[in-house]
Design a protein around this motif. Structure first.
Motif, PDB file in Angstrom:
ATOM      1  N   LYS A   1       0.832  -1.205   0.000  1.00 43.69           N
ATOM      2  CA  LYS A   1       0.000   0.000   0.000  1.00 43.69           C
ATOM      3  C   LYS A   1       0.869   1.259   0.000  1.00 43.69           C
ATOM      4  O   LYS A   1       0.559   2.251  -0.674  1.00 43.69           O
ATOM      5  N   ALA A   2       1.960   1.217   0.760  1.00 44.03           N
ATOM      6  CA  ALA A   2       2.869   2.364   0.806  1.00 44.03           C
ATOM      7  C   ALA A   2       3.524   2.582  -0.554  1.00 44.03           C
ATOM      8  O   ALA A   2       3.652   3.725  -1.023  1.00 44.03           O
ATOM      9  N   VAL A   3       3.931   1.488  -1.202  1.00 45.48           N
ATOM     10  CA  VAL A   3       4.543   1.590  -2.532  1.00 45.48           C
ATOM     11  C   VAL A   3       3.539   2.154  -3.536  1.00 45.48           C
ATOM     12  O   VAL A   3       3.869   3.027  -4.350  1.00 45.48           O
ATOM     13  N   GLU A   4       2.300   1.662  -3.490  1.00 44.27           N
ATOM     14  CA  GLU A   4       1.259   2.160  -4.399  1.00 44.27           C
ATOM     15  C   GLU A   4       1.061   3.670  -4.227  1.00 44.27           C
ATOM     16  O   GLU A   4       0.934   4.412  -5.209  1.00 44.27           O
ATOM     17  N   ALA A   5       1.040   4.115  -2.978  1.00 41.20           N
ATOM     18  CA  ALA A   5       0.865   5.545  -2.717  1.00 41.20           C
ATOM     19  C   ALA A   5       2.059   6.342  -3.242  1.00 41.20           C
ATOM     20  O   ALA A   5       1.897   7.442  -3.793  1.00 41.20           O
ATOM     21  N   SER A   6       3.263   5.790  -3.090  1.00 39.22           N
ATOM     22  CA  SER A   6       4.455   6.505  -3.567  1.00 39.22           C
ATOM     23  C   SER A   6       4.468   6.595  -5.091  1.00 39.22           C
ATOM     24  O   SER A   6       4.955   7.583  -5.661  1.00 39.22           O
ATOM     25  N   GLU A   7       3.928   5.577  -5.763  1.00 37.70           N
ATOM     26  CA  GLU A   7       3.860   5.611  -7.227  1.00 37.70           C
ATOM     27  C   GLU A   7       2.883   6.689  -7.698  1.00 37.70           C
ATOM     28  O   GLU A   7       3.106   7.346  -8.721  1.00 37.70           O
ATOM     29  N   ILE A   8       1.806   6.882  -6.937  1.00 35.66           N
ATOM     30  CA  ILE A   8       0.884   7.986  -7.241  1.00 35.66           C
ATOM     31  C   ILE A   8       1.596   9.316  -7.016  1.00 35.66           C
ATOM     32  O   ILE A   8       1.469  10.259  -7.808  1.00 35.66           O
ATOM     33  N   ALA A   9       2.374   9.384  -5.933  1.00 29.26           N
ATOM     34  CA  ALA A   9       3.103  10.618  -5.618  1.00 29.26           C
ATOM     35  C   ALA A   9       4.094  10.976  -6.721  1.00 29.26           C
ATOM     36  O   ALA A   9       4.301  12.160  -7.023  1.00 29.26           O
ATOM     37  N   GLN A  10       4.708   9.967  -7.337  1.00 33.98           N
ATOM     38  CA  GLN A  10       5.649  10.232  -8.429  1.00 33.98           C
ATOM     39  C   GLN A  10       4.967  10.935  -9.600  1.00 33.98           C
ATOM     40  O   GLN A  10       5.606  11.689 -10.332  1.00 33.98           O
ATOM     41  N   LYS A  11       3.672  10.695  -9.762  1.00 34.67           N
ATOM     42  CA  LYS A  11       2.937  11.275 -10.885  1.00 34.67           C
ATOM     43  C   LYS A  11       2.265  12.604 -10.532  1.00 34.67           C
ATOM     44  O   LYS A  11       1.969  13.400 -11.423  1.00 34.67           O
ATOM     45  N   THR A  12       2.012  12.828  -9.249  1.00 33.30           N
ATOM     46  CA  THR A  12       1.179  13.980  -8.876  1.00 33.30           C
ATOM     47  C   THR A  12       1.887  15.045  -8.050  1.00 33.30           C
ATOM     48  O   THR A  12       1.331  16.129  -7.842  1.00 33.30           O
ATOM     49  N   THR A  13       3.088  14.752  -7.562  1.00 33.72           N
ATOM     50  CA  THR A  13       3.783  15.735  -6.725  1.00 33.72           C
ATOM     51  C   THR A  13       5.122  16.108  -7.354  1.00 33.72           C
ATOM     52  O   THR A  13       5.505  15.592  -8.409  1.00 33.72           O
ATOM     53  N   ASP A  14       5.833  16.989  -6.694  1.00 38.21           N
ATOM     54  CA  ASP A  14       7.153  17.406  -7.150  1.00 38.21           C
ATOM     55  C   ASP A  14       8.074  16.195  -7.315  1.00 38.21           C
ATOM     56  O   ASP A  14       7.988  15.225  -6.552  1.00 38.21           O
TER      57      ASP A  14
END
Length: 442
Positions: free
Chosen positions: A292-305
């Protein structure tokens, strides 16, 4: 001293316990024992008892001098006393305080060469008699001495107790449960040395402090619930962990609609949860939360700095990789470490890229051929040009090299000349030996 009610109530409670100890007949010293978790609160306590607006009616002096040996300690305290008296005599004092000068000077010459603590006891007694000749005010001298050894602590207390204290004087020392330096003195002199336990509910204090922040701001509400989650994990309270997890994620999901940076808090919650499961050795559950943490980080790679998203990705892949290591699944661990390395590469985090390269090589060595693993070490080595010498020396760069410093294939691919050029300035002419010894007790 302005402080929150939660902290002040905690301080007042400890002050009361301390006062009840030092007013006991025959007690000459009080030892406050605290847990490592309470260390910052103990520092706050020592500041609190010195504050001008507290309700303590006695005279308190907290000494900062560091103990090296009995002779120098007695002299250092004398110097500290002289400096503070001089400061008092020359400072602009608050209107409500006595403006008169203190007409007192410490003695600096040892007269009892068999017992150097005579000088210390004499100066402390002399000062108290000068300031309070009627002995109607309790005088409490507090010695921090955080770095004193057990043998030193016992010896200086033993020597000090050989001399009489003025009846209105007590000394106070502190010790951590991790290092009970004064325990022998407490056991050896039960009448003279009184131990009290701080017993501070640090979790409750922290939660109360956080709860006092502006409740209209979602980050404050979230922080309050997150602190409770961490405390529930620490207390191994599974039901409360579930409740607090839901509260935290509900806030995060709501705020994500307006601010994509809240995705980092999804990672935070799941990192807490997988570490909790590691503590129970429930590695399959830990992998679930790590996913779940990895999935969230992959979203962060696309949506954050780029910097935020890739650092989160690197963190979560290393975290999940460490769980696979616990499960002895070296291939999956290696896959995660490679992804972490690439994520750190994308955001130019060279320190963590070096560490990820080391983990790639280390995990790869468990199942793969050297020819496939060596490139990770070479990649990590080549990052030396991106960092200063100080950063390299204080990073995991030496640990990365330790794995391959005597590997002839590594040396041939990098070249002896290049190794000398980079490593001699860092570790000296005998850098191979120094690197090989890195991390070992000498």
């Amino acid at each position: 001293m302005a402080t929150s009610n939660s902290v002040q109530n905690t301080m007042d409670s400890l002050v009361s316990k301390w006062q009840n100890a030092y007013i006991l007949k025959e007690v000459k010293m009080v030892c406050i024992t605290y847990t490592p978790k309470e260390e910052s609160m103990m520092e706050a306590f020592l500041d609190y008892i010195l504050a001008l607006d507290n309700q303590i009616e006695n005279f308190v002096w907290v000494f900062e001098s560091v103990f090296e040996n009995e002779e120098s300690f007695a002299l250092d305290i004398a110097n500290e006393m002289q400096e503070l008296v001089q400061d008092w005599n020359t400072m602009n004092k608050p209107a409500e305080y006595d403006a008169s000068e203190i007409n007192w000077k410490p003695v600096f010459e040892h007269t009892d060469f068999k017992n150097p603590m005579q000088l210390l006891v004499h100066n402390l007694n002399s000062f108290a008699k000068n300031l309070f000749p009627n002995r109607d005010i309790e005088v409490c001298y507090v010695f921090k001495n955080f770095d004193i050894s057990k043998s030193e602590a016992y010896q200086w207390i033993k020597l000090s107790l050989e001399f009489p204290f003025e009846k209105n004087i007590t000394w106070t020392v502190v010790q951590s449960t991790e290092n009970l330096v004064y325990q022998k003195a407490i056991d050896s002199f039960p009448k003279e040395v009184k131990e009290i336990k701080s017993d501070i509910n640090v979790n409750a204090v922290v939660e109360q402090l956080v709860a006092q922040a502006d409740p209209t701001k979602p980050e404050n509400v979230y922080r309050s619930e997150l602190v409770k989650l961490m405390h529930a994990v620490e207390d191994r309270n599974k039901d409360k962990v579930s409740i607090q997890t839901k509260k935290c994620l509900d806030i995060v999901i709501r705020e994500l609609k307006n601010d994509p940076n809240w995705i980092s808090q999804v990672v935070t919650v799941y990192v807490i949860l997988y570490n909790d499961q590691i503590g129970y050795k429930n590695y399959n559950e830990a992998i679930y939360f790590a996913d779940k943490a990895v999935e969230a980080s992959e979203i962060a790679q696309k949506t954050t700095d780029v910097s935020i998203g890739n650092r989160l990705a690197g963190q979560t892949h290393i975290g999940r990789g460490s769980i696979y290591v616990l499960k002895n699944d070296w291939k999956k661990a290696n896959e995660d470490y490679i992804k972490a390395k690439e994520a750190y590469k994308q955001c130019d985090d060279y320190l963590m890229q070096i560490e990820a390269c080391r983990l790639c090589g280390w995990s790869g060595n468990k199942f793969d051929k050297e020819i496939n693993v060596l490139p990770f070490y070479i990649e990590g080595f080549n990052l030396h040009s991106k960092l200063t010498s100080e950063l390299l020396s204080n990073s995991t760069f030496p640990l990365l090299l330790k794995e391959v410093i005597y590997n002839i294939n590594f040396e041939n691919q990098v070249s002896k000349q290049k190794l000398d050029e980079v490593l001699i300035p860092l570790f000296g002419q005998h850098y191979k030996f120094e690197i090989d010894q890195y991390g070992t007790v000498k």
